[in-house]
Motif scaffolding. Structure first.
Motif, PDB file in Angstrom:
ATOM      1  N   VAL A 107       8.279  11.132  11.488  1.00 40.64           N
ATOM      2  CA  VAL A 107       9.554  11.266  10.916  1.00 40.64           C
ATOM      3  C   VAL A 107      10.363   9.982  11.761  1.00 40.64           C
ATOM      4  O   VAL A 107      11.344   9.366  10.802  1.00 40.64           O
ATOM      5  CB  VAL A 107      10.241  12.626  11.014  1.00 40.64           C
ATOM      6  N   ARG A 108      10.329   9.760  12.751  1.00 35.99           N
ATOM      7  CA  ARG A 108      11.246   8.990  13.508  1.00 35.99           C
ATOM      8  C   ARG A 108      10.878   7.624  13.107  1.00 35.99           C
ATOM      9  O   ARG A 108      11.617   6.664  12.991  1.00 35.99           O
ATOM     10  CB  ARG A 108      11.146   9.067  14.741  1.00 35.99           C
ATOM     11  N   GLY A 109       9.641   7.370  13.164  1.00 34.26           N
ATOM     12  CA  GLY A 109       8.956   6.014  12.584  1.00 34.26           C
ATOM     13  C   GLY A 109       9.443   5.617  11.347  1.00 34.26           C
ATOM     14  O   GLY A 109       9.902   4.739  10.805  1.00 34.26           O
ATOM     15  N   ILE A 110       9.595   6.653  10.363  1.00 38.41           N
ATOM     16  CA  ILE A 110       9.946   6.560   8.945  1.00 38.41           C
ATOM     17  C   ILE A 110      11.704   6.277   8.917  1.00 38.41           C
ATOM     18  O   ILE A 110      12.030   5.200   8.134  1.00 38.41           O
ATOM     19  CB  ILE A 110       9.833   7.890   8.289  1.00 38.41           C
TER      20      ILE A 110
ATOM     21  N   VAL B 155       1.421   7.461   6.877  1.00 34.96           N
ATOM     22  CA  VAL B 155       2.099   8.114   7.901  1.00 34.96           C
ATOM     23  C   VAL B 155       1.527   7.483   9.651  1.00 34.96           C
ATOM     24  O   VAL B 155       2.369   7.395  10.323  1.00 34.96           O
ATOM     25  CB  VAL B 155       1.863   9.537   7.715  1.00 34.96           C
ATOM     26  N   ALA B 156       0.362   7.249   9.457  1.00 32.33           N
ATOM     27  CA  ALA B 156      -0.114   6.795  10.778  1.00 32.33           C
ATOM     28  C   ALA B 156       0.739   5.459  11.112  1.00 32.33           C
ATOM     29  O   ALA B 156       0.955   5.283  12.536  1.00 32.33           O
ATOM     30  CB  ALA B 156      -1.510   6.361  10.772  1.00 32.33           C
ATOM     31  N   THR B 157       1.099   4.569  10.277  1.00 30.07           N
ATOM     32  CA  THR B 157       1.782   3.427  10.538  1.00 30.07           C
ATOM     33  C   THR B 157       2.965   3.680  10.997  1.00 30.07           C
ATOM     34  O   THR B 157       3.574   2.948  11.943  1.00 30.07           O
ATOM     35  CB  THR B 157       1.812   2.418   9.195  1.00 30.07           C
ATOM     36  N   ALA B 158       3.776   4.563  10.323  1.00 26.67           N
ATOM     37  CA  ALA B 158       5.091   5.069  10.960  1.00 26.67           C
ATOM     38  C   ALA B 158       4.979   5.558  12.435  1.00 26.67           C
ATOM     39  O   ALA B 158       5.918   5.532  13.272  1.00 26.67           O
ATOM     40  CB  ALA B 158       5.599   6.183  10.120  1.00 26.67           C
ATOM     41  N   TYR B 159       3.807   6.161  12.613  1.00 23.80           N
ATOM     42  CA  TYR B 159       3.522   6.970  13.678  1.00 23.80           C
ATOM     43  C   TYR B 159       3.487   5.754  14.962  1.00 23.80           C
ATOM     44  O   TYR B 159       4.385   5.525  16.275  1.00 23.80           O
ATOM     45  CB  TYR B 159       2.807   7.810  13.770  1.00 23.80           C
ATOM     46  N   THR B 160       2.654   5.010  14.647  1.00 30.98           N
ATOM     47  CA  THR B 160       2.457   3.394  15.724  1.00 30.98           C
ATOM     48  C   THR B 160       3.521   2.784  15.738  1.00 30.98           C
ATOM     49  O   THR B 160       3.805   2.426  16.910  1.00 30.98           O
ATOM     50  CB  THR B 160       1.435   3.010  15.110  1.00 30.98           C
ATOM     51  N   ALA B 161       4.700   2.775  14.865  1.00 30.06           N
ATOM     52  CA  ALA B 161       5.699   1.954  14.800  1.00 30.06           C
ATOM     53  C   ALA B 161       6.735   2.696  15.813  1.00 30.06           C
ATOM     54  O   ALA B 161       7.392   2.047  16.730  1.00 30.06           O
ATOM     55  CB  ALA B 161       6.204   1.976  13.418  1.00 30.06           C
ATOM     56  N   TRP B 162       6.839   3.917  15.751  1.00 28.54           N
ATOM     57  CA  TRP B 162       7.672   4.722  16.735  1.00 28.54           C
ATOM     58  C   TRP B 162       7.002   4.644  18.173  1.00 28.54           C
ATOM     59  O   TRP B 162       7.902   4.372  19.132  1.00 28.54           O
ATOM     60  CB  TRP B 162       7.857   6.177  16.170  1.00 28.54           C
ATOM     61  N   ARG B 163       5.966   4.758  18.405  1.00 28.77           N
ATOM     62  CA  ARG B 163       5.413   4.725  19.782  1.00 28.77           C
ATOM     63  C   ARG B 163       5.740   3.293  20.212  1.00 28.77           C
ATOM     64  O   ARG B 163       6.003   3.161  21.542  1.00 28.77           O
ATOM     65  CB  ARG B 163       3.801   4.877  19.772  1.00 28.77           C
ATOM     66  N   ALA B 164       5.619   2.351  19.672  1.00 25.54           N
ATOM     67  CA  ALA B 164       6.003   1.016  20.116  1.00 25.54           C
ATOM     68  C   ALA B 164       7.319   0.784  20.453  1.00 25.54           C
ATOM     69  O   ALA B 164       7.823   0.379  21.457  1.00 25.54           O
ATOM     70  CB  ALA B 164       5.496  -0.056  18.860  1.00 25.54           C
ATOM     71  N   ILE B 165       8.341   1.302  19.481  1.00 26.93           N
ATOM     72  CA  ILE B 165       9.645   1.119  19.836  1.00 26.93           C
ATOM     73  C   ILE B 165      10.035   2.007  20.779  1.00 26.93           C
ATOM     74  O   ILE B 165      10.957   1.914  21.782  1.00 26.93           O
ATOM     75  CB  ILE B 165      10.547   1.483  18.284  1.00 26.93           C
TER      76      ILE B 165
END
Length: 579
Positions: A187-190, A270-280
């Motif tokens: 959700v945070r990545g979204i 959804v997995a793309t949003a997850y990895t984006a948040w982990r990176a940020i």
């Protein structure tokens, strides 16, 4: 919140086979014996290696630099030593090699220095650049660089941001488990995507056979204070396709040869949003992903796996049965048997299915098409697969393009329903590859033709320039002689008077003058060669030969003397003739 859902045309309902791998939580796969990290793992340019053999690397260290805007960086999945940089086998139906960075793990799994990205003070372009450098790509299968999709269209305002949690392909459950266990990070990545695209609303689509995932996502949305809408959509393959999910949630149908952004919609997994948040939030580039291990195994499940892990080593965690005879990457509808069991896990690897004849019995022999139309009814893109089949089989590739073969997403619905058991998707892949190959050959031929025509043009230009230079030189020489003659005439020189009597000679055609100069030069060279010629066989003559030579020379001299009066007598006649 209740929503009116729409339907897309076609679709099928194959057995889901998902419950086998959802009984256990996500586990971390152990460090493999070695890693082969392909440099090209996304659509776009191939990253350039920035490490060499013998280099020590840390987990998360850059090993492949993005090449251009549509490209994504590649990072070391663990700490260790680079043992090779070069071609290696890829998980691709072609079985071709591609450049890889081979790493021998040191067992410490030591990270680089990580720090969160300053999202509050960063510009949108800085966020996109950071995601590119972190290697964030679409993990739903297309592996398109995510930063390239986060630029809003300038002409069409963004209306809906669609988050794809449908996961419609049978056997695959990695997104299901990810939403159940790590919904907050998703959700945070979204939220990051929402801030960059500024849509009017955010819709999260999840198939209704995943109630636990839908509940977890709703709870995470509420916990984060967001207004995202979690929507459960009917279970129908391929509802997880981007165009199909957009149609179901928004009612908008993306036309052929257009992007969803032309309609004000963008879609992410959804997995793309997850990895984006982990990176940020954590400074972690994409070095691992969740992979489903299932099929002909005793312990199916989902594992977080380092990119570059050999598939045969990974599959051992699920304890494959002895009759396993191959590995399918992806699902049974769109997946493929990998060329070798030891090929590496890549960012697009969402599932590995242990293949066996018991699980996937050999298909019956192909029968002739009966033109029943079942394939056309099942096609979610409203194509005519039976027409495409006939033209692909006849190698009439122009006709296949007229029937929009490149709109085919190779979902396999047509093959699934075909009563004649025709592998339609294989024919379509063959036709596409042939068209691409011919277009590549045509492009190469056109480029060769352009180079040849330019070469001819250059040669003609150089020839014309050379002739022009010669003409100018001849004209300059003629002008110089005329000037000298004029100067001599002014000084009272007799030859100058003779020249002055012929003023027409001052206007000499440059080309004609150059021609005459060339002829005169050739005659002078020939005369010099004749004068320089010396006999080579008169060094050691016998007395008789010397006497004969002397007599010949005497006669020649006498003949020359005899010719002199004749020449003198003929001279006045010649002079008179010239006059």
């Amino acid at each position: 919140m209740l929503m009116n859902l729409f339907k897309f045309k076609g679709g099928v309902k194959p057995p889901t086979n998902k419950t086998q791998s959802t009984g256990r939580p996500i586990a971390a796969a152990p460090l493999p014996s070695h890693l082969a990290v392909p440099l090209h793992q996304s659509i776009g340019g191939t990253p350039r290696p920035v490490v060499a053999v013998g280099d020590k690397v840390l987990k998360g260290q850059l090993i492949g630099e993005a090449d251009g805007w549509i490209s994504a960086a590649v990072h070391a999945p663990t700490s260790g030593t680079v043992v090779a940089v070069g071609p290696g086998k890829q998980p691709h139906p072609s079985g071709l090699d591609a450049d890889c960075v081979f790493i021998e793990p040191d067992g410490r799994d030591e990270w680089i220095a990580r720090q969160p990205f300053d999202l509050v003070n960063a510009t949108p372009d800085a966020v996109r650049h950071y995601l590119q450098q972190s290697g964030v790509v679409g993990l739903g299968g297309a592996v398109f660089p995510t930063h390239g999709k986060l630029t809003p269209a300038k002409t069409v305002p963004m209306q809906e941001l669609v988050i794809n949690g449908a996961e419609c392909e049978p056997f695959i459950t990695c997104d299901d488990l990810l939403m159940r266990e790590r919904a907050i990070d998703i959700v945070r990545g979204i939220g990051v995507f929402r801030d960059l695209l500024q849509p009017q609303k955010v819709l999260i689509g999840i198939e209704d056979n995943k109630p636990e995932a839908a509940a977890a996502m709703r709870a995470a949305v509420e916990a984060c204070g967001e207004d995202f809408v979690v929507v459960q959509v009917p279970t129908l393959y391929p509802a997880g396709g981007a165009k199909q999910l957009i149609r179901v949630l928004t009612g908008k149908e993306v036309p052929a040869a257009k992007r969803s952004t032309d309609l004000g919609v963008q879609c992410f997994n959804v997995a793309t949003a997850y990895t984006a948040w982990r990176a940020i939030a954590h400074g972690e580039p994409v070095v691992s992903r969740i992979v489903t291990l299932t099929g002909n195994v005793r312990q199916p499940g989902n594992y977080e796996v380092l990119i570059g892990t050999p598939m045969d080593e990974l599959l051992q965690l699920a304890q494959p049965n002895p009759d396993t005879d191959g590995i399918v990457m992806g699902g049974p509808m769109m997946g493929f048997l990998v060329p070798e069991p030891a090929v590496p896990v890549i960012k697009a690897t969402n599932c590995l299915i242990a293949h066996s004849e018991r699980l996937f019995p050999p298909k019956a022999p192909e029968m002739p098409c009966i033109r029943c139309g079942a394939c056309a009814q099942a096609c979610p893109h409203e194509l005519q697969p039976f027409e495409l089949y006939w033209h692909a089989r006849a190698k009439d590739f122009g006709k296949t393009q007229q029937y929009h073969i490149f709109d085919c997403i190779e979902c396999g619905c047509c093959s699934f329903v075909c009563p004649s058991r025709i592998p339609l998707v294989q024919y379509f892949r063959f036709a596409k590859s042939e068209i691409w190959a011919r277009e590549k050959e045509k492009k190469a031929a056109d480029e060769a033709k352009t180079r040849f025509e330019f070469k001819q043009f250059r040669e003609e230009r150089e020839k014309a320039e050379k002739a022009e230079k010669l003409a100018k030189a001849a004209a300059a020489q003629a002008a110089k002689k005329a000037a000298e003659a004029a100067a001599a005439a002014a000084a009272g020189d007799a030859p100058a008077v003779a020249v002055a009597e012929k003023p027409a000679d001052l206007t000499v055609d440059p080309a004609e003058a150059a021609k005459k100069a060339a002829i005169a030069a050739a005659m002078a060279r020939a005369k010099a060669q004749r004068e320089a010629a010396q006999p080579k066989n008169t060094d050691a003559l016998t007395p008789e030969q010397a006497r004969d030579m002397a007599e010949i020379e005497a006669r020649r001299v006498q003949a020359g003397i005899a010719d002199a009066p004749a020449e003198a007598a003929a001279a006045p006649t010649a002079t008179k003739t010239e006059e």
